[in-house]
Scaffold this active site. Sequence first.
Site, mmCIF file in Angstrom:
data_model
loop_
_atom_site.group_PDB
_atom_site.id
_atom_site.type_symbol
_atom_site.label_atom_id
_atom_site.label_comp_id
_atom_site.label_asym_id
_atom_site.label_seq_id
_atom_site.Cartn_x
_atom_site.Cartn_y
_atom_site.Cartn_z
ATOM 1 N N SER A 53 -96.592 6.700 -118.885
ATOM 2 C CA SER A 53 -96.279 7.451 -120.110
ATOM 3 C C SER A 53 -95.529 6.510 -121.047
ATOM 4 O O SER A 53 -95.013 5.481 -120.605
ATOM 5 C CB SER A 53 -95.365 8.623 -119.725
ATOM 6 N N TYR A 78 -87.728 11.826 -115.337
ATOM 7 C CA TYR A 78 -89.152 11.614 -115.612
ATOM 8 C C TYR A 78 -89.396 10.138 -115.947
ATOM 9 O O TYR A 78 -90.316 9.511 -115.422
ATOM 10 C CB TYR A 78 -89.575 12.516 -116.780
#
Length: 235
Positions: free
Chosen positions: A140, A153
């Site tokens: 990401s 995350y």
Amino acid sequence: MQKKTVLVTGSTSGIGLAVAREMAREGFRTILTGRRKALLRETVENFLRLGHEVRGIPADLAEPGEAERLFAETLDWTGGRLDVLVNNAGTWQQSPVEEITREDFRSLMSLNLEAPFILSGLAMRTMKRQRSGTIVNISSVAGLEAWAQTSLYSASKFGLRALTQSLLAEGSRFGIKAFAVCPGYVATPMTAGARVSPEDMIQPEDVARLVMAHLALSPATVLKDIVISRLGAED
Ligand SMILES: NC(=O)c1ccc[n+]([C@@H]2O[C@H](COP(=O)([O-])OP(=O)(O)OC[C@H]3O[C@@H](n4cnc5c(N)ncnc54)[C@H](OP(=O)(O)O)[C@@H]3O)[C@@H](O)[C@H]2O)c1
């Protein structure tokens, strides 16, 4: 010539589904997986209707032993071969560092980082034997930078890029490639309700097209991180 095979984790929805569709269309024998059995069955049926060669194997990759079972069942179906592994299944969590419990940490890391480590290790053994293969890790933009409340995350997605770099270093002399894909907001169920509207987000099919483009590169060429941004985005 034997057909190529691919295992895409989290392939009943969003990015994983788009990647699996594109790969099946290109003629790969495709293994689909996710936790929800009914959704997996329905997805497999849709692929079969289009004439694709596909197999669904349900698995909860946050649970111990599930990645190993998924991989073993994959090789049973493919006759011991795996050409491409796409580590895509993942979950999102947002909270200040002081509110993250050991259980939160373990739960997110087991899916986002531990399962890709286990599957990649197993895939490396198979791919080294074949002297070919590609491992794709869906990281990401949060794997390149962390923001307030994204520590957990981001740590998992930074970690996935570290895994990717080592896979490439260890695999290159066996003809094995590894690369990470780092998108900003993608229009999937994961981002439903986000501050950006779905039409202003990256589309899952864009991610799939970029993965396919990388797979089409000549054997000596590799892209290390594919960073995909929204037009005008700062995230
Ligand atoms: N959407 C974004 O903006 C974005 C941006 C950058 C990176 N990513 C990354 O892209 C990946 C896919 O995200 P997405 O947006 O496409 O998500 P999504 O639409 O929510 O799909 C997630 C997929 O993973 C499966 N999954 C979830 N938990 C699982 C578990 N414990 N074990 C096995 N499978 C599981 C889901 O099926 P079941 O629920 O049935 O298990 C589903 O097939 C994730 O790693 C995410 O971090 C997403």
